[in-house]
Design a protein around this motif. Structure first.
Motif, short mmCIF file in Angstrom:
data_model
loop_
_atom_site.label_atom_id
_atom_site.label_comp_id
_atom_site.label_asym_id
_atom_site.label_seq_id
_atom_site.Cartn_x
_atom_site.Cartn_y
_atom_site.Cartn_z
N GLY A 54 14.99 -5.19 -16.56
CA GLY A 54 16.00 -5.72 -17.45
C GLY A 54 15.68 -6.57 -18.66
O GLY A 54 16.58 -7.17 -19.21
N PRO A 55 14.45 -6.67 -19.17
CA PRO A 55 14.27 -7.50 -20.36
C PRO A 55 14.84 -6.87 -21.62
O PRO A 55 15.09 -7.56 -22.60
CB PRO A 55 12.75 -7.65 -20.47
CG PRO A 55 12.19 -6.49 -19.73
CD PRO A 55 13.17 -6.18 -18.65
N MET A 56 15.04 -5.54 -21.64
CA MET A 56 15.69 -4.89 -22.78
C MET A 56 16.19 -3.52 -22.35
O MET A 56 15.89 -3.02 -21.27
CB MET A 56 14.74 -4.76 -23.96
CG MET A 56 13.41 -4.12 -23.68
SD MET A 56 12.31 -4.13 -25.14
CE MET A 56 10.71 -3.98 -24.36
N ALA A 57 17.02 -2.92 -23.22
CA ALA A 57 17.56 -1.60 -22.93
C ALA A 57 16.44 -0.57 -22.90
O ALA A 57 15.46 -0.67 -23.64
CB ALA A 57 18.59 -1.23 -23.98
N VAL A 58 16.59 0.43 -22.05
CA VAL A 58 15.56 1.45 -21.86
C VAL A 58 16.20 2.83 -21.99
O VAL A 58 17.26 3.08 -21.44
CB VAL A 58 14.90 1.32 -20.47
CG1 VAL A 58 13.86 2.42 -20.26
CG2 VAL A 58 14.28 -0.05 -20.28
N ARG A 59 15.54 3.72 -22.74
CA ARG A 59 15.99 5.11 -22.79
C ARG A 59 14.81 6.02 -23.09
O ARG A 59 13.82 5.62 -23.69
CB ARG A 59 17.09 5.30 -23.82
CG ARG A 59 16.69 5.19 -25.27
CD ARG A 59 17.87 5.60 -26.17
NE ARG A 59 17.60 5.41 -27.57
CZ ARG A 59 16.92 6.25 -28.33
NH1 ARG A 59 16.41 7.34 -27.80
NH2 ARG A 59 16.75 6.01 -29.63
N SER A 60 14.93 7.27 -22.63
CA SER A 60 13.92 8.26 -22.94
C SER A 60 13.98 8.61 -24.42
O SER A 60 15.04 8.58 -25.04
CB SER A 60 14.14 9.52 -22.10
OG SER A 60 14.00 9.23 -20.73
N CYS A 61 12.81 8.93 -25.00
CA CYS A 61 12.78 9.22 -26.43
C CYS A 61 11.59 10.12 -26.74
O CYS A 61 10.82 10.48 -25.85
CB CYS A 61 12.71 7.93 -27.23
SG CYS A 61 11.12 7.10 -27.15
N THR A 62 11.46 10.48 -28.01
CA THR A 62 10.30 11.22 -28.48
C THR A 62 9.33 10.25 -29.14
O THR A 62 9.67 9.10 -29.42
CB THR A 62 10.71 12.29 -29.49
OG1 THR A 62 11.34 11.66 -30.61
CG2 THR A 62 11.67 13.28 -28.86
N MET A 63 8.14 10.74 -29.42
CA MET A 63 7.09 9.87 -29.94
C MET A 63 7.40 9.33 -31.34
O MET A 63 6.96 8.24 -31.71
CB MET A 63 5.77 10.64 -29.98
CG MET A 63 4.56 9.76 -30.10
SD MET A 63 4.33 8.73 -28.65
CE MET A 63 4.09 9.97 -27.39
N ASP A 64 8.18 10.09 -32.13
CA ASP A 64 8.47 9.66 -33.49
C ASP A 64 9.87 9.09 -33.65
O ASP A 64 10.38 9.00 -34.77
CB ASP A 64 8.27 10.84 -34.47
CG ASP A 64 9.15 12.03 -34.12
OD1 ASP A 64 9.82 11.99 -33.06
OD2 ASP A 64 9.17 13.01 -34.89
N ASP A 65 10.48 8.68 -32.56
CA ASP A 65 11.83 8.11 -32.61
C ASP A 65 11.80 6.80 -33.39
O ASP A 65 11.00 5.90 -33.08
CB ASP A 65 12.34 7.86 -31.19
CG ASP A 65 13.84 7.65 -31.12
OD1 ASP A 65 14.38 6.97 -32.02
OD2 ASP A 65 14.46 8.16 -30.18
N THR A 66 12.65 6.68 -34.41
CA THR A 66 12.67 5.46 -35.24
C THR A 66 13.74 4.47 -34.80
O THR A 66 13.92 3.44 -35.45
CB THR A 66 12.89 5.82 -36.71
OG1 THR A 66 14.12 6.55 -36.85
CG2 THR A 66 11.74 6.65 -37.25
N ASP A 67 14.45 4.77 -33.72
CA ASP A 67 15.52 3.87 -33.26
C ASP A 67 15.10 3.00 -32.10
O ASP A 67 15.91 2.25 -31.56
CB ASP A 67 16.76 4.68 -32.86
CG ASP A 67 17.41 5.36 -34.06
OD1 ASP A 67 17.37 4.78 -35.15
OD2 ASP A 67 17.94 6.48 -33.90
N VAL A 68 13.84 3.10 -31.68
CA VAL A 68 13.35 2.25 -30.60
C VAL A 68 12.33 1.27 -31.17
O VAL A 68 11.73 1.51 -32.22
CB VAL A 68 12.71 3.09 -29.46
CG1 VAL A 68 13.75 4.01 -28.83
CG2 VAL A 68 11.51 3.88 -29.95
#
Length: 240
Positions: free
Chosen positions: A50-64
């Motif tokens: 729980g220290p921050m939101a977690v979601r699956s993504c791609t390597m070039d995701d600019t929203d994480v």
């Protein structure tokens, strides 16, 4: 009878001076941890910490704002991260390394590739202290990565400034201009970040001057820049 213009300007200036002395602490960026290649159980374990939101993504995701990357035998994931880092986008990374599931030579190659890509820790599964460290780096990254910084300005800093200047009726767009300037942006970068023309920026600045009774944007932004100082300069990532 309407108030003379000079008297009205003096009145708004005095209101601004008062509210500028009462600026509350600024909101930190809201950060998302991206995970690449981890199974559902591992992602669930990360979310439980729980220290921050977690979601699956791609390597070039600019929203994480940070990544946890699973081992990849072809090393492609870390090569992509190395390329991203070479473009000046060194996103904070933790690389997982499950040696029992890999040939020792492959595991060592992955570890070296991960470190070249900017990973600051290698571990079997992140625990809370490591995630806390990653969260701190992620917040710092979110303050300087252009897309994440612009989201922080629009969604969190502009409402904070607008609430602080509520007696002066500052609109969301004007608050966004003030926020960008408080972070050090000048007219041209502000226009680019907001997707508007320089002329529109100048029009917003003129309206800010009228609303606050100030003649320079820097004077309007100064109390917010001071409040942001500890947030901006408290991280070693930003200081580097």
């Amino acid at each position: 009878m309407s108030m003379p213009q000079a008297e009205r300007r003096e009145d708004t200036a005095s209101v601004f001076a008062r509210v500028a002395m009462e600026v509350p602490p600024p909101p930190a960026p809201e950060v998302v941890l991206g995970v690449v290649g981890l199974g559902r159980d591992a992602v669930g374990a990360l979310r439980a910490l729980g220290p921050m939101a977690v979601r699956s993504c791609t390597m070039d995701d600019t929203d994480v704002a940070a990544l946890i990357v699973a081992p990849a035998a072809d090393l492609g994931a870390f090569e992509a991260l190395t390329a991203r880092r070479s473009r000046g986008d060194g996103i904070p990374v933790i690389a997982t390394s499950v040696r029992s599931a890999l040939d020792a030579n492959v595991a060592d190659a992955i570890s070296r590739a991960a470190l070249r890509a900017g990973a600051f820790h290698l571990l079997a599964l992140p625990d809370r202290p490591e995630l806390d460290a990653l969260a701190a780096c992620a917040r710092a990254y979110a303050m300087k990565a252009p897309q994440l910084r612009d989201t922080w300005v629009r969604d969190r800093l502009a409402p904070w400034i607008r609430a602080s200047l509520r007696p002066l009726g500052i609109t969301p767009r004007r608050a966004e201009v003030i926020a960008h300037h408080a972070l050090g942006a000048t007219r041209k970068p502000i226009a680019a970040a907001m997707g508007i023309s320089l002329k529109q920026v100048d029009e917003l600045i003129a309206l800010i001057h009228r609303a606050t009774g100030q003649t320079r944007l820097i004077d309007v932004a100064a109390p917010f820049a001071r409040a942001l100082g500890p947030v901006l300069h408290g991280s070693p990532v930003l200081a580097s």
